[in-house]
Scaffold this active site. Structure first.
Site, PDB file in Angstrom:
ATOM      1  N   SER A   7       0.863  -1.189   0.000  1.00  0.00           N
ATOM      2  CA  SER A   7       0.000   0.000   0.000  1.00  0.00           C
ATOM      3  C   SER A   7       0.900   1.241   0.000  1.00  0.00           C
ATOM      4  O   SER A   7       2.114   1.126  -0.198  1.00  0.00           O
ATOM      5  CB  SER A   7      -0.981  -0.052   1.164  1.00  0.00           C
ATOM      6  N   LEU A   8       0.323   2.418   0.197  1.00  0.00           N
ATOM      7  CA  LEU A   8       1.098   3.662   0.073  1.00  0.00           C
ATOM      8  C   LEU A   8       1.014   4.458   1.360  1.00  0.00           C
ATOM      9  O   LEU A   8      -0.025   4.484   2.018  1.00  0.00           O
ATOM     10  CB  LEU A   8       0.514   4.518  -1.056  1.00  0.00           C
ATOM     11  N   GLU A  39       0.375  10.402 -10.814  1.00  0.00           N
ATOM     12  CA  GLU A  39      -0.790   9.657 -11.328  1.00  0.00           C
ATOM     13  C   GLU A  39      -2.006   9.901 -10.441  1.00  0.00           C
ATOM     14  O   GLU A  39      -1.888   9.869  -9.219  1.00  0.00           O
ATOM     15  CB  GLU A  39      -0.502   8.145 -11.313  1.00  0.00           C
ATOM     16  N   LYS A  41      -4.996   9.031  -8.189  1.00  0.00           N
ATOM     17  CA  LYS A  41      -5.216   7.839  -7.354  1.00  0.00           C
ATOM     18  C   LYS A  41      -6.666   7.411  -7.526  1.00  0.00           C
ATOM     19  O   LYS A  41      -7.565   7.948  -6.888  1.00  0.00           O
ATOM     20  CB  LYS A  41      -4.903   8.146  -5.890  1.00  0.00           C
ATOM     21  N   ARG A  62      -6.303  -7.708  -4.353  1.00  0.00           N
ATOM     22  CA  ARG A  62      -5.146  -7.502  -3.491  1.00  0.00           C
ATOM     23  C   ARG A  62      -5.266  -8.303  -2.192  1.00  0.00           C
ATOM     24  O   ARG A  62      -4.285  -8.823  -1.680  1.00  0.00           O
ATOM     25  CB  ARG A  62      -5.038  -6.002  -3.179  1.00  0.00           C
ATOM     26  N   GLU A  99      -5.957  -0.645 -11.110  1.00  0.00           N
ATOM     27  CA  GLU A  99      -7.208  -0.419 -10.388  1.00  0.00           C
ATOM     28  C   GLU A  99      -8.381  -0.760 -11.301  1.00  0.00           C
ATOM     29  O   GLU A  99      -8.433  -0.283 -12.445  1.00  0.00           O
ATOM     30  CB  GLU A  99      -7.248   1.072  -9.988  1.00  0.00           C
ATOM     31  N   LYS A 216       5.460   8.941  -7.615  1.00  0.00           N
ATOM     32  CA  LYS A 216       6.425   7.838  -7.535  1.00  0.00           C
ATOM     33  C   LYS A 216       7.763   8.293  -8.089  1.00  0.00           C
ATOM     34  O   LYS A 216       7.787   8.952  -9.146  1.00  0.00           O
ATOM     35  CB  LYS A 216       5.948   6.655  -8.391  1.00  0.00           C
TER      36      LYS A 216
HETATM   37  S1  IVH Z   1       0.794   2.274  -6.658  1.00  0.00           S
HETATM   38  C1  IVH Z   1       3.843   0.115  -4.480  1.00  0.00           C
HETATM   39  N1  IVH Z   1      -0.630   3.846  -8.177  1.00  0.00           N
HETATM   40  O1  IVH Z   1      -3.979   2.949  -3.873  1.00  0.00           O
HETATM   41  C2  IVH Z   1       2.775   1.013  -4.869  1.00  0.00           C
HETATM   42  N2  IVH Z   1      -1.731   2.730  -6.374  1.00  0.00           N
HETATM   43  O2  IVH Z   1      -2.927   2.790  -0.893  1.00  0.00           O
HETATM   44  C3  IVH Z   1       1.440   0.365  -4.902  1.00  0.00           C
HETATM   45  N3  IVH Z   1      -4.127   3.177  -6.245  1.00  0.00           N
HETATM   46  O3  IVH Z   1      -3.964  -0.474  -3.128  1.00  0.00           O
HETATM   47  C4  IVH Z   1       0.337   1.133  -5.414  1.00  0.00           C
HETATM   48  N4  IVH Z   1      -4.269   4.501  -7.996  1.00  0.00           N
HETATM   49  O4  IVH Z   1      -5.259   0.191  -5.173  1.00  0.00           O
HETATM   50  C5  IVH Z   1      -0.636   3.028  -7.116  1.00  0.00           C
HETATM   51  N5  IVH Z   1      -1.780   5.228  -9.645  1.00  0.00           N
HETATM   52  C6  IVH Z   1      -1.788   4.409  -8.590  1.00  0.00           C
HETATM   53  C7  IVH Z   1      -2.958   4.127  -7.851  1.00  0.00           C
HETATM   54  C8  IVH Z   1      -2.881   3.281  -6.751  1.00  0.00           C
HETATM   55  C9  IVH Z   1      -4.954   3.905  -7.015  1.00  0.00           C
HETATM   56  C10 IVH Z   1      -4.548   2.408  -5.031  1.00  0.00           C
HETATM   57  C11 IVH Z   1      -4.121   0.961  -5.060  1.00  0.00           C
HETATM   58  C12 IVH Z   1      -3.468   0.671  -3.746  1.00  0.00           C
HETATM   59  C13 IVH Z   1      -3.778   1.895  -2.944  1.00  0.00           C
HETATM   60  C14 IVH Z   1      -2.574   2.242  -2.081  1.00  0.00           C
END
Ligand code: IVH
Length: 250
Positions: A7-8, A39, A41, A62, A99, A216
């Site tokens: 997750s982030l 990007e 979200k 996930r 997503e 990122k």
């Molecule tokens: S990257 C290692 N990029 O946000 C990085 N996540 O809290 C992993 N999400 O479970 C995620 N848009 O479902 C990434 N452009 C994006 C995203 C994204 C939505 C969601 C994803 C993840 C959650 C993280």
């Protein structure tokens, strides 16, 4: 999942974004400006697609990050997910992550139709996407307007990918996978703030729900140097939008 689905970490204001960049620079022992992939979200459901020799073999949610649910039967009904990759040059094993979401227009049309027939209406597009992916009968998913937007890769075997995140996404796109056209690459945290402000202005007019912006570190080399803490990468952060407020009668 062969590799955990992470997750982030979150940031809620510009100061927390500056702290994020400072942490990166301290760890990298460099004050050089950093390139970021920005990007939207998307507010949907994270999914993993496994392609073997270009053929879609498995789709999964996930779950808890290490074990998800097998949703291959529903994933196969989503028109924006190719059952076979296009072109050539893809790795023998390619796990794509992204997503699954329901665009606002399709969601409204689906709920309007449900109201007319007295069937169940969904609270928001995210619940609708989650409820649909959980169904055992794939005909239900096939009848609903789901889409998938890809934002990273997981397991990669028997092939090479480019050295920058945004270039990897372009490759995925060349193989027929959808990526977000509103993404951008910028340099430095001030430019990340500009991107955030621009998207925040456009938020209500977008075709899909978002709850923030993901930033990122674009270079994979730097990503490897930065690594991970517990369940989140050090090289990425989600800057969340303030919660949307509504008036209601109690
Ligand atoms: S990257 C290692 N990029 O946000 C990085 N996540 O809290 C992993 N999400 O479970 C995620 N848009 O479902 C990434 N452009 C994006 C995203 C994204 C939505 C969601 C994803 C993840 C959650 C993280």
């Amino acid at each position: 999942h062969e590799l955990p689905m992470l997750s982030l970490d979150n940031a809620f204001n510009a100061d927390e974004m500056k702290e994020f960049e400072r942490r990166l620079q301290d760890r990298l022992k460099s004050r050089e400006p950093i390139e970021y992939a920005c990007e939207p979200k998307l507010d949907g459901i994270a999914a993993s697609l496994l392609y073997r020799n270009g053929v879609l073999e498995r789709g999964a949610t996930r779950g808890d990050g290490s074990t998800g649910e097998d949703i291959t039967h529903n994933i196969r009904t989503i028109p924006s997910i190719p059952l076979r990759l296009m072109g050539s040059g893809y790795p023998d094993v390619l796990e794509v992550r992204g997503e699954v979401y329901m665009p606002r227009e399709g969601f409204e049309a689906m709920n309007d139709a449900a109201r007319k027939t007295g069937s169940k209406v969904f609270v928001n597009p995210r619940n609708a996407a989650a409820g649909t992916l959980r169904q055992l009968d794939p005909r239900i998913a096939a009848s609903r307007p789901l889409e998938m937007c890809c934002y990273s890769v997981g397991l990669v075997e028997g092939g090479e990918l480019p050295a920058r995140h945004a270039e990897i996404l372009q490759k995925l796109n060349s193989w027929g996978l959808r990526i977000n056209a509103d993404s951008a690459v910028v340099e430095g945290i001030a430019a990340c703030d500009d991107y955030y402000q621009r998207l925040a202005q456009r938020r209500n007019g977008l075709a899909y729900d978002i709850d923030g912006i993901v930033f990122k570190v674009n270079s994979l080399d730097l990503q490897v140097k930065l690594g991970f803490v517990s369940r989140a990468p050090r090289w990425a952060i989600a800057r969340k939008f303030p919660a949307q407020e509504e008036v209601t009668r109690l």
